[in-house]
Design a protein around this motif. Structure first.
Motif, PDB file in Angstrom:
ATOM      1  N   PRO A 102       0.800  -1.402   0.122  1.00  0.00           N
ATOM      2  CA  PRO A 102       0.094   0.150   0.086  1.00  0.00           C
ATOM      3  C   PRO A 102       0.935   1.212  -0.121  1.00  0.00           C
ATOM      4  CG  PRO A 102       0.201  -1.086   2.335  1.00  0.00           C
ATOM      5  CD  PRO A 102       0.854  -1.681   1.336  1.00  0.00           C
ATOM      6  N   PHE A 103       0.205   2.178  -0.408  1.00  0.00           N
ATOM      7  CA  PHE A 103       0.969   3.494  -0.249  1.00  0.00           C
ATOM      8  C   PHE A 103       1.159   3.872   1.119  1.00  0.00           C
ATOM      9  CE2 PHE A 103      -0.998   3.854  -4.391  1.00  0.00           C
ATOM     10  CZ  PHE A 103       0.117   3.697  -5.321  1.00  0.00           C
ATOM     11  N   MET A 144      -0.406   7.568   2.653  1.00  0.00           N
ATOM     12  CA  MET A 144      -1.620   7.737   2.241  1.00  0.00           C
ATOM     13  C   MET A 144      -2.506   7.028   3.196  1.00  0.00           C
ATOM     14  SD  MET A 144      -2.684   6.981  -1.653  1.00  0.00           S
ATOM     15  CE  MET A 144      -1.600   8.074  -2.814  1.00  0.00           C
ATOM     16  N   ILE A 176      -5.810   4.959   4.463  1.00  0.00           N
ATOM     17  CA  ILE A 176      -6.614   3.577   4.026  1.00  0.00           C
ATOM     18  C   ILE A 176      -7.610   3.930   2.904  1.00  0.00           C
ATOM     19  CG2 ILE A 176      -8.113   1.864   4.614  1.00  0.00           C
ATOM     20  CD1 ILE A 176      -6.818   2.043   7.553  1.00  0.00           C
ATOM     21  N   ASP A 180      -7.782   6.534   0.927  1.00  0.00           N
ATOM     22  CA  ASP A 180      -7.199   7.114  -0.240  1.00  0.00           C
ATOM     23  C   ASP A 180      -6.277   6.008  -1.267  1.00  0.00           C
ATOM     24  OD1 ASP A 180      -7.775   9.472   0.167  1.00  0.00           O
ATOM     25  OD2 ASP A 180      -5.982  10.361   1.042  1.00  0.00           O
ATOM     26  N   ASN A 181      -5.981   4.903  -0.428  1.00  0.00           N
ATOM     27  CA  ASN A 181      -5.248   3.750  -1.102  1.00  0.00           C
ATOM     28  C   ASN A 181      -6.377   3.162  -1.886  1.00  0.00           C
ATOM     29  OD1 ASN A 181      -2.593   2.413  -0.667  1.00  0.00           O
ATOM     30  ND2 ASN A 181      -2.977   3.721   1.494  1.00  0.00           N
ATOM     31  N   ALA A 185      -7.288   5.275  -5.175  1.00  0.00           N
ATOM     32  CA  ALA A 185      -6.097   5.662  -5.967  1.00  0.00           C
ATOM     33  C   ALA A 185      -6.348   5.354  -7.154  1.00  0.00           C
ATOM     34  CB  ALA A 185      -5.024   5.312  -5.313  1.00  0.00           C
ATOM     35  N   ALA A 239      -2.057   3.691   5.679  1.00  0.00           N
ATOM     36  CA  ALA A 239      -2.225   2.376   5.620  1.00  0.00           C
ATOM     37  C   ALA A 239      -1.032   1.587   6.385  1.00  0.00           C
ATOM     38  CB  ALA A 239      -1.975   2.219   4.066  1.00  0.00           C
ATOM     39  N   GLN A 282      -3.001  -5.206   5.130  1.00  0.00           N
ATOM     40  CA  GLN A 282      -2.395  -4.504   4.016  1.00  0.00           C
ATOM     41  C   GLN A 282      -2.559  -5.209   2.721  1.00  0.00           C
ATOM     42  OE1 GLN A 282       1.496  -3.302   4.549  1.00  0.00           O
ATOM     43  NE2 GLN A 282       1.185  -2.252   6.649  1.00  0.00           N
ATOM     44  N   CYS A 308      -4.496  -4.135  -0.361  1.00  0.00           N
ATOM     45  CA  CYS A 308      -4.060  -3.882  -1.724  1.00  0.00           C
ATOM     46  C   CYS A 308      -5.048  -4.577  -2.710  1.00  0.00           C
ATOM     47  CB  CYS A 308      -2.657  -4.734  -1.922  1.00  0.00           C
ATOM     48  SG  CYS A 308      -1.459  -3.526  -0.857  1.00  0.00           S
ATOM     49  N   ARG A 351      -7.897  -2.202  -3.366  1.00  0.00           N
ATOM     50  CA  ARG A 351      -7.379  -1.222  -3.880  1.00  0.00           C
ATOM     51  C   ARG A 351      -7.196  -1.501  -5.716  1.00  0.00           C
ATOM     52  NH1 ARG A 351      -1.197   0.860  -3.117  1.00  0.00           N
ATOM     53  NH2 ARG A 351      -0.794  -1.299  -4.115  1.00  0.00           N
ATOM     54  N   GLU A 354       6.516   0.126  -4.220  1.00  0.00           N
ATOM     55  CA  GLU A 354       5.627   1.573  -4.156  1.00  0.00           C
ATOM     56  C   GLU A 354       5.372   1.892  -5.579  1.00  0.00           C
ATOM     57  OE1 GLU A 354       6.030   4.308  -1.034  1.00  0.00           O
ATOM     58  OE2 GLU A 354       6.590   2.355   0.513  1.00  0.00           O
TER      59      GLU A 354
END
Lengths: 258, 329
Positions: free
Chosen positions: A103-104, A107, A109, A111-112, A115, A152, A160, A164, A167, B204
């Motif tokens: 995850p970023f 950022m 949770i 916003d992840n 994204a 995140a 996590q 992902c 996301r 990332e």
């Protein structure tokens, strides 16, 4: 037949894909079908090219320095390596989950999850409601609903990884590629991801690289065995494990090497 | 019985080992001494300077020294405000020009440049740092000032209405000094930014790519959030160099202890005044105390800048998270 509001996954057909790192060939002309709404597991010893193959399916492989790809990958008859195809649009249609949860970290949770839709300018899906749906789909909503604004990085490894996956599916892709999604996780997190994958195949075509033969047997409809950059055998999972046609497959699935 | 004895022996030996000085403890002590010495040096340095600057503070007062717009050596009036202003203006110009160039270069080198070009570009940028500052100053005097003057005149008359732009143009001025400083800070800001950018985890970047991010979006989504704090530190180091730079600035700023009307006016900086006037100042005089006080101000200025940057970084991180939610809701 029941009608579902969810999208149906698409067929993915690989035709003679070759992948290179500079001069060395990691995938040596593989052709394979990934049928819609089925889970196909890719197994094989380390360095056999299964991860590289999976990275060719959403045009990630070519991002590496001096990496190149030859061959065709058809998504419902359209070649994703076609001259006029934008790799960015390919990656929006064919989502990917990586070995290590990525995850970023700074950022939130929320916003992840959003994204992807935000990147593609998809306002209809860049909503809190859509994020909630994606988080519910991966079974993370109850755990994170009170802390959607936390970074995140606060989540555990298993959480996590589910983030992902949320996301990736928030983009509503047709295909979901998973490159050893559980290899960094504990057994309980692994079990949750496996259950999740089984649920998700109703909506997506899933290709899953795994080192764990039991995992392939638990979740995959079909399993493909790779060795030294070549596809040795692909079959219904129970057939591949119980009645392998190739002696090398038999050796591998019975634990004689690898 | 024999068994018991042996256990007792073993445990007593274990205890005695524990009581001995271990290598770890020694290392820890040595490092501690060095760390404390470092702090002691900084504090001692500051105290010493402050003591030496005392005469000017007793004649001018702290506020008078800092904020009086009058630096008059002949009448022993030392109001350093024009120098403070000059230092701030030239440093700000240096950052405005230098940071975008340096950071862009770093991003280009790490994210876009072909592998072969990468090392050449990095080397060239690093070489900029190897040029002695006096050479920059001379280049400023003989090349930059004459070349820029007609352009500066045109800008000053065309954008007459913009504050701090219009008006008379001096050859040596704040802008030229800022431009030279910009060139001088580019290598350090760029080198550190490059270092920071190259530590962004591939995972990332791939996460962003796999979501259908373009190269620019990868930079916005994965690269910059990860390296923002590091880039700010790079900028701070550049600012430190800009604030403290002496010889190049003194050659191109005009050395007039006044506050100019525009960026094309001549002025002075704290560092330049120390370099220029120290030779003439009598040891122990109020003048020499004033120059040392200028040094103390430089010291404090860098300190404040650094602290502010750190606070900004912390607030930014918190804000990003909370604002994002509101946008969605």
């Amino acid at each position: 037949m029941t009608t579902t509001i969810a999208k149906k996954g698409m067929n993915l057909t690989v035709k003679n894909i070759q992948a290179f790192y500079g001069e060395s060939k990691a995938v040596k002309g593989v052709s394979i079908d990934f049928p819609a709404n089925k889970i196909t597991a890719l197994i094989g010893p380390s360095g056999c090219g299964k991860s590289t193959l999976v990275r060719c399916l959403n045009r990630m492989h070519e991002e590496g320095s001096s990496a190149s790809v030859r061959g065709k990958v058809l998504l419902n008859e359209e070649n994703i390596y076609g001259a006029d195809v934008d790799p960015v649009s390919v990656r929006r249609t064919i989502g990917m989950v990586f070995q290590k949860p990525n995850p970023f970290p700074t950022m939130s949770i929320l916003d992840n999850v959003l994204a992807g839709p935000r990147l593609s300018g998809d306002r209809a899906h860049a909503t809190r409601k859509h994020a909630e749906q994606a988080l519910r789909d991966v079974g993370l909503w109850a755990e994170v609903k009170h802390k959607l604004n936390r970074p995140a990085a606060d989540l555990s490894g298993g959480q996590q990884q589910r983030l992902c996956i949320a996301r990736a599916i928030a983009l509503e892709p047709e295909v979901l590629l998973m490159d050893e999604p559980c290899s960094a996780l504990d057994p309980i997190s692994t079990q949750r991801i496996e259950e999740l994958v089984l649920r998700l195949k109703k909506r997506f075509t899933i290709v899953m690289v795994t080192h764990n033969l039991q995992q392939a047997q638990r979740v995959a409809d079909r399993t493909a065995f790779m060795l030294d950059g070549e596809l040795i055998e692909v079959a219904a999972t129970s057939n591949l494990f119980n009645k392998p046609k190739d002696s090398r497959t038999k050796k591998y699935v019975t634990g004689q090497f690898g | 019985m024999a068994k018991t004895t042996s256990i007792t022996n073993t445990s007593s030996r274990a205890l005695s080992v524990a009581r001995e000085w271990s290598a770890d403890a020694t290392l820890r002590l040595v490092l501690q001494v060095f760390a404390i010495a470092l702090m002691a040096i900084i504090v001692g340095f500051f105290v010493q300077l402050a003591l030496m600057a005392a005469p000017v503070i007793s004649s001018m007062g702290v506020a008078g020294f800092l904020f009086d717009n009058n630096w008059d050596v002949a009448h022993e009036i030392f109001g350093a405000w024009p120098l403070v202003v000059g230092t701030v203006i030239t440093s700000v110009i240096a950052l405005i020009i230098g940071v975008p160039v340096a950071v862009s270069a770093a991003i280009y080198i790490t994210e876009f440049a072909p592998a072969r070009l990468r090392s050449t570009l990095a080397l060239l940028l690093d070489l900029l740092a190897a040029i002695p500052s006096v050479v920059y100053g001379l280049w400023g005097v003989f090349v930059l000032i004459p070349t820029l003057k007609p352009i500066e005149r045109w800008v000053a008359s065309t954008f007459d209405f913009v504050p701090f732009i219009g008006g008379a143009v001096n050859g040596p001025n704040y802008f030229v000094a800022g431009l030279i400083l910009a060139i001088m800070i580019i290598p350090i800001v760029s080198a550190i930014s490059r270092e920071v950018l190259s530590t962004v985890p591939l995972a990332e970047k791939e996460a962003a790519l796999a979501l259908g991010a373009t190269r620019i979006e990868v930079i916005r989504l994965a690269v910059l959030p990860h390296s923002a704090a590091g880039i700010v530190s790079a900028v701070m180091l550049g600012l430190g160099r800009a604030i403290g730079e002496t010889i190049a600035v003194t050659l191109v700023i005009g050395n007039a202890a006044i506050i100019g009307q525009s960026i094309f006016s001549q002025g002075y900086t704290l560092a330049a005044v120390v370099a220029n006037e120290f030779g003439e100042a009598e040891p122990g005089s109020v003048h020499s105390a004033a120059l040392i006080a200028a040094g103390v101000v430089l010291f404090i200025l860098t300190f404040i800048v650094n602290a502010t940057a750190r606070v900004l970084i912390m607030r930014r991180t918190v804000k990003r998270v909370s604002v994002a939610d509101k946008v969605v809701a």
